[in-house]
Write a protein that holds these residues in place. Structure first.
Motif, PDB file in Angstrom:
ATOM      1  N   LEU A  18     -18.512 -33.151 -37.190  1.00 27.99           N
ATOM      2  CA  LEU A  18     -18.501 -34.263 -38.387  1.00 27.99           C
ATOM      3  C   LEU A  18     -18.648 -35.515 -37.514  1.00 27.99           C
ATOM      4  O   LEU A  18     -18.952 -36.481 -38.287  1.00 27.99           O
ATOM      5  CB  LEU A  18     -17.329 -34.325 -38.965  1.00 27.99           C
ATOM      6  CG  LEU A  18     -16.748 -33.131 -40.050  1.00 27.99           C
ATOM      7  CD1 LEU A  18     -15.500 -33.467 -40.613  1.00 27.99           C
ATOM      8  CD2 LEU A  18     -17.874 -33.045 -41.154  1.00 27.99           C
ATOM      9  N   GLU A  19     -18.611 -35.556 -36.255  1.00 25.26           N
ATOM     10  CA  GLU A  19     -18.973 -36.668 -35.632  1.00 25.26           C
ATOM     11  C   GLU A  19     -20.483 -36.956 -35.650  1.00 25.26           C
ATOM     12  O   GLU A  19     -21.312 -35.906 -35.425  1.00 25.26           O
ATOM     13  CB  GLU A  19     -18.668 -36.428 -34.016  1.00 25.26           C
ATOM     14  CG  GLU A  19     -16.900 -36.526 -33.962  1.00 25.26           C
ATOM     15  CD  GLU A  19     -16.181 -37.871 -34.619  1.00 25.26           C
ATOM     16  OE1 GLU A  19     -17.032 -38.898 -34.484  1.00 25.26           O
ATOM     17  OE2 GLU A  19     -15.266 -37.546 -35.340  1.00 25.26           O
ATOM     18  N   PRO A  20     -21.137 -38.091 -35.716  1.00 26.46           N
ATOM     19  CA  PRO A  20     -22.460 -38.539 -35.658  1.00 26.46           C
ATOM     20  C   PRO A  20     -22.994 -38.134 -34.539  1.00 26.46           C
ATOM     21  O   PRO A  20     -22.388 -38.197 -33.254  1.00 26.46           O
ATOM     22  CB  PRO A  20     -22.493 -40.017 -35.902  1.00 26.46           C
ATOM     23  CG  PRO A  20     -20.960 -40.634 -35.535  1.00 26.46           C
ATOM     24  CD  PRO A  20     -20.190 -39.703 -35.831  1.00 26.46           C
ATOM     25  N   SER A  21     -24.069 -37.740 -34.268  1.00 25.88           N
ATOM     26  CA  SER A  21     -24.807 -37.515 -33.018  1.00 25.88           C
ATOM     27  C   SER A  21     -25.328 -38.624 -32.357  1.00 25.88           C
ATOM     28  O   SER A  21     -25.296 -39.891 -32.809  1.00 25.88           O
ATOM     29  CB  SER A  21     -25.934 -36.484 -33.335  1.00 25.88           C
ATOM     30  OG  SER A  21     -27.222 -37.181 -33.972  1.00 25.88           O
ATOM     31  N   ASP A  22     -25.907 -38.319 -31.022  1.00 31.00           N
ATOM     32  CA  ASP A  22     -26.351 -39.439 -30.283  1.00 31.00           C
ATOM     33  C   ASP A  22     -27.426 -40.184 -30.846  1.00 31.00           C
ATOM     34  O   ASP A  22     -27.925 -41.509 -31.050  1.00 31.00           O
ATOM     35  CB  ASP A  22     -26.627 -39.219 -28.917  1.00 31.00           C
ATOM     36  CG  ASP A  22     -25.240 -38.933 -28.162  1.00 31.00           C
ATOM     37  OD1 ASP A  22     -24.254 -39.362 -28.382  1.00 31.00           O
ATOM     38  OD2 ASP A  22     -25.451 -38.289 -27.049  1.00 31.00           O
ATOM     39  N   ALA A  23     -28.438 -39.393 -31.602  1.00 32.49           N
ATOM     40  CA  ALA A  23     -29.685 -39.899 -32.362  1.00 32.49           C
ATOM     41  C   ALA A  23     -29.074 -40.689 -33.649  1.00 32.49           C
ATOM     42  O   ALA A  23     -29.625 -41.833 -33.896  1.00 32.49           O
ATOM     43  CB  ALA A  23     -30.515 -38.670 -32.473  1.00 32.49           C
ATOM     44  N   GLU A  24     -28.151 -40.421 -34.118  1.00 33.71           N
ATOM     45  CA  GLU A  24     -27.815 -40.890 -35.414  1.00 33.71           C
ATOM     46  C   GLU A  24     -26.973 -42.248 -34.917  1.00 33.71           C
ATOM     47  O   GLU A  24     -27.229 -43.304 -35.641  1.00 33.71           O
ATOM     48  CB  GLU A  24     -26.611 -40.240 -36.156  1.00 33.71           C
ATOM     49  CG  GLU A  24     -27.137 -39.100 -36.811  1.00 33.71           C
ATOM     50  CD  GLU A  24     -26.309 -38.077 -37.419  1.00 33.71           C
ATOM     51  OE1 GLU A  24     -26.655 -37.379 -38.552  1.00 33.71           O
ATOM     52  OE2 GLU A  24     -25.294 -37.991 -36.837  1.00 33.71           O
ATOM     53  N   LEU A  25     -26.405 -42.325 -33.899  1.00 35.73           N
ATOM     54  CA  LEU A  25     -25.820 -43.800 -33.481  1.00 35.73           C
ATOM     55  C   LEU A  25     -26.885 -44.673 -32.990  1.00 35.73           C
ATOM     56  O   LEU A  25     -26.595 -45.774 -33.146  1.00 35.73           O
ATOM     57  CB  LEU A  25     -24.894 -43.217 -32.420  1.00 35.73           C
ATOM     58  CG  LEU A  25     -23.475 -42.644 -32.730  1.00 35.73           C
ATOM     59  CD1 LEU A  25     -22.683 -42.252 -31.433  1.00 35.73           C
ATOM     60  CD2 LEU A  25     -22.830 -43.420 -33.638  1.00 35.73           C
ATOM     61  N   ASP A  26     -27.846 -44.112 -32.375  1.00 35.22           N
ATOM     62  CA  ASP A  26     -28.969 -44.984 -32.067  1.00 35.22           C
ATOM     63  C   ASP A  26     -29.819 -45.408 -33.025  1.00 35.22           C
ATOM     64  O   ASP A  26     -30.031 -46.821 -33.299  1.00 35.22           O
ATOM     65  CB  ASP A  26     -30.087 -44.346 -31.023  1.00 35.22           C
ATOM     66  CG  ASP A  26     -29.361 -43.830 -29.745  1.00 35.22           C
ATOM     67  OD1 ASP A  26     -28.364 -44.450 -29.247  1.00 35.22           O
ATOM     68  OD2 ASP A  26     -29.807 -43.138 -28.971  1.00 35.22           O
ATOM     69  N   ALA A  27     -29.791 -44.746 -34.039  1.00 33.26           N
ATOM     70  CA  ALA A  27     -30.481 -45.044 -35.209  1.00 33.26           C
ATOM     71  C   ALA A  27     -29.818 -46.322 -36.115  1.00 33.26           C
ATOM     72  O   ALA A  27     -30.465 -47.161 -36.489  1.00 33.26           O
ATOM     73  CB  ALA A  27     -30.576 -43.982 -36.220  1.00 33.26           C
TER      74      ALA A  27
END
Length: 91
Positions: A18-27
């Motif tokens: 359920l945690e956001p991925s690194d790519a999602e956090l970068d976006a």
């Protein structure tokens, strides 16, 4: 009256996915200026919901709209540069 809540399983079980991925956090980080500009515009619009906007209110709303447009333009231009710079046209 009996409570039926205990008879049902949890609808959304907790999992590590359920945690956001690194790519999602970068976006999200890339879009943060646009998000902040939209919040500022919404705040300016909410301020005048229950009253007639003053000259300063109208100025604040116009300024917030310009910031949203500028942030959107910058984000779009940045995305276009990334697409152009990638070999093969891959995005």
């Amino acid at each position: 009256m009996k409570s039926i809540a205990a008879l049902h399983d949890v609808v959304t079980p907790w999992s590590d996915g359920l945690e956001p991925s690194d790519a999602e956090l970068d976006a999200i980080e890339r879009e943060m200026p646009l998000i902040e500009a939209r919040v500022a515009l919404l705040d300016a619009q909410i301020t005048v919901l229950d009253r007639t906007p003053s000259v300063l209110d109208e100025r604040r709303i116009r300024r917030a709209r310009r910031k949203v447009l500028a942030a959107r333009r910058a984000l779009t231009n940045r995305a276009a540069v990334v697409r152009v710079s990638m070999p093969g046209g891959a995005a």
